[in-house]
Design an enzyme around this catalytic site. Structure first.
Site, PDB file in Angstrom:
ATOM      1  CD  GLU A 104       9.489  -8.497  -3.996  1.00 55.47           C
ATOM      2  OE1 GLU A 104       8.392  -9.182  -4.435  1.00 55.47           O
ATOM      3  OE2 GLU A 104       9.879  -7.726  -4.743  1.00 55.47           O
ATOM      4  CB  CYS A 124      18.610  -3.426  -5.111  1.00 57.89           C
ATOM      5  SG  CYS A 124      17.062  -2.320  -4.529  1.00 57.89           S
ATOM      6  CB  CYS A 184       7.106   2.068   1.234  1.00 60.17           C
ATOM      7  SG  CYS A 184       7.790   3.564   1.572  1.00 60.17           S
ATOM      8  CB  CYS A 192       6.215   7.147  -4.718  1.00 57.60           C
ATOM      9  SG  CYS A 192       7.306   7.669  -3.388  1.00 57.60           S
ATOM     10  CB  CYS A 204       6.574   3.202  -5.917  1.00 64.14           C
ATOM     11  SG  CYS A 204       7.313   2.048  -4.914  1.00 64.14           S
ATOM     12  CD  GLU A 238      13.124   7.495   2.552  1.00 65.37           C
ATOM     13  OE1 GLU A 238      12.669   7.636   1.456  1.00 65.37           O
ATOM     14  OE2 GLU A 238      14.209   7.585   2.982  1.00 65.37           O
ATOM     15  CB  SER A 291      17.978   5.524  -2.900  1.00 65.21           C
ATOM     16  OG  SER A 291      17.004   6.215  -3.781  1.00 65.21           O
ATOM     17  CB  SER A 301      13.574   9.480  -5.411  1.00 67.27           C
ATOM     18  OG  SER A 301      14.359   8.343  -5.318  1.00 67.27           O
ATOM     19  CB  CYS A 347      13.597   1.204  -9.768  1.00 65.88           C
ATOM     20  SG  CYS A 347      15.407   1.286  -9.604  1.00 65.88           S
TER      21      CYS A 347
HETATM   22  S1  SF4 Z   1       9.549   4.844  -4.248  1.00 69.87           S
HETATM   23 FE1  SF4 Z   1      10.535   4.206  -2.342  1.00 69.87          FE
HETATM   24  S2  SF4 Z   1       9.857   5.799  -0.927  1.00 69.87           S
HETATM   25 FE2  SF4 Z   1       8.323   5.843  -2.518  1.00 69.87          FE
HETATM   26  S3  SF4 Z   1       6.681   4.344  -1.868  1.00 69.87           S
HETATM   27 FE3  SF4 Z   1       8.201   3.182  -3.186  1.00 69.87          FE
HETATM   28  S4  SF4 Z   1       9.568   2.226  -1.521  1.00 69.87           S
HETATM   29 FE4  SF4 Z   1       8.617   3.906  -0.867  1.00 69.87          FE
END
Ligand code: SF4
Length: 347
Positions: free
Chosen positions: A89, A103, A110, A114, A117, A161, A192, A215, A332
């Site tokens: 995306e 973005c 990933c 996190c 997320c 990431e 980021s 972050s 985000c």
């Molecule tokens: S915030 Fe970024 S680094 Fe963390 S799980 Fe989501 S996509 Fe990955």
């Protein structure tokens, strides 16, 4: 086949077909600066070589599978399908300043997991290639061109990431900055990261003028580890050293997602204030975008404002960020690969 992003390969092809440099320049300008389509760009080349170039150059690998437009703030989520049937995306942001931003994603899924997320819940599939990373920029540029806009800023804040896909990130940034290609200045680009100290140092050494965002989300090790399992690998002291190094090249953006009862208390404020003391940073206070299956809750706006005001009073450059595209799961932390199979039909 030579990738359109293979600078040496494209130059070799130009020589092989005896294409004059200014014709090749027109061709690349059409694709990357004027956001024209492949056939319009090919029309810039001598007629006798167009077919050969069309068959010998790989222009794009992503297909636009879905588009969702926000009804509240003008954001658009673009879902692209890779040639091996994964979905990634990108998000177009159209703030009132008129500066259109994009973005983009750097990985399918990933590996950082996190807790706040949605992408982190998908797990990791693979790194995106340079062509896949840059294809997002090319296709979004064409799309906004139809609205009389152009992409002003590109941020690596989508899926993945970026510092865990370092080679492809670096190559992509080189192409985005290359004069014959996008010719973006470093100030138009931002990467980021969750905080991978050695990669942050490599990044600022290689691209000192490209903006870096960290972050952080907490300056307390135990809280940070709970929010971002990747933080277990590196202490906050290690991270601070790389932050100091990075900030020698310009202010680093500190992203601080505010979560109720997790990182928004007095203790959290003082830890953050002490941690960032004397480092040139800009702190961005971010609202949390809740999504199904996540039991974290965002800090209410008045408390976010109070937290930001305390940081300002303590001498930090601080902004409260508005989050775009919350109604289309484009904000985000909300980017996530659709669970359905591609065979179920898209759109
Ligand atoms: S915030 Fe970024 S680094 Fe963390 S799980 Fe989501 S996509 Fe990955």
């Amino acid at each position: 086949m030579v990738s359109i992003y293979d600078i040496d390969g494209i130059e070799a092809l130009r020589r092989r077909h005896a294409i004059q440099p200014h014709r090749m320049k027109l061709f690349l300008n059409a694709l990357f600066k004027n956001a024209l389509g492949r056939d319009e760009a090919l029309a810039m080349l001598p007629e006798e070589v167009r077919d050969d170039v069309a068959h010998q150059v790989e222009f794009q690998t992503l297909e636009l599978a879905e588009r969702h437009d926000s009804e509240i703030d003008g954001a658009s989520k673009l879902i692209f399908q890779t040639s091996d049937n994964h979905l990634i995306e990108s998000v177009i942001l159209r703030p009132k300043t008129g500066r259109t931003s994009l973005c983009i994603s750097s990985q399918v899924g990933c590996a950082c997991y996190c807790s706040f997320c949605a992408t982190g819940k998908m797990g990791f599939t693979r790194n995106l290639t340079v062509t896949e990373i840059l294809d997002q920029v090319v296709q979004a540029s064409r799309l906004v061109k139809t609205e009389g806009r152009s992409i002003r800023n590109v941020v690596f804040m989508g899926m993945g990431e970026p510092l865990l896909n370092l080679d492809h990130l670096f190559h992509s940034l080189e192409i985005m900055r290359a004069i014959p290609y996008f010719n973006y200045s470093g100030s138009r680009l931002m990467v980021s990261t969750v905080g991978i100290p050695h990669a942050m140092v490599r990044f600022v050494e290689q691209f000192p003028d490209v903006q870096l965002a960290l972050s952080l989300h907490s300056a307390r090790q135990d809280v940070r580890e709970r929010l971002m399992p990747q933080a277990r690998k590196y202490s906050l002291d290690q991270l601070r050293e790389s932050l100091l190094e990075a900030s020698r090249h310009g202010k680093v953006m500190i992203e601080y997602l505010m979560l109720a009862g997790v990182n928004d208390g007095d203790e959290d404020f003082h830890a953050l204030e002490n941690y960032l003391r004397d480092i040139p940073v800009h702190i961005n206070i971010i609202p949390f975008n809740e999504y199904a299956g996540c039991n974290l809750r965002g800090t209410a706006r008045p408390e976010r404002e109070a937290f930001a005001n305390r940081l300002k009073a303590a001498g930090f450059d601080t902004t409260l960020r508005y989050s775009f595209g919350a109604d289309i799961a484009a904000a985000c932390g909300q980017l996530v690969q659709h669970k359905r199979g591609l065979g179920d039909g898209l759109g």
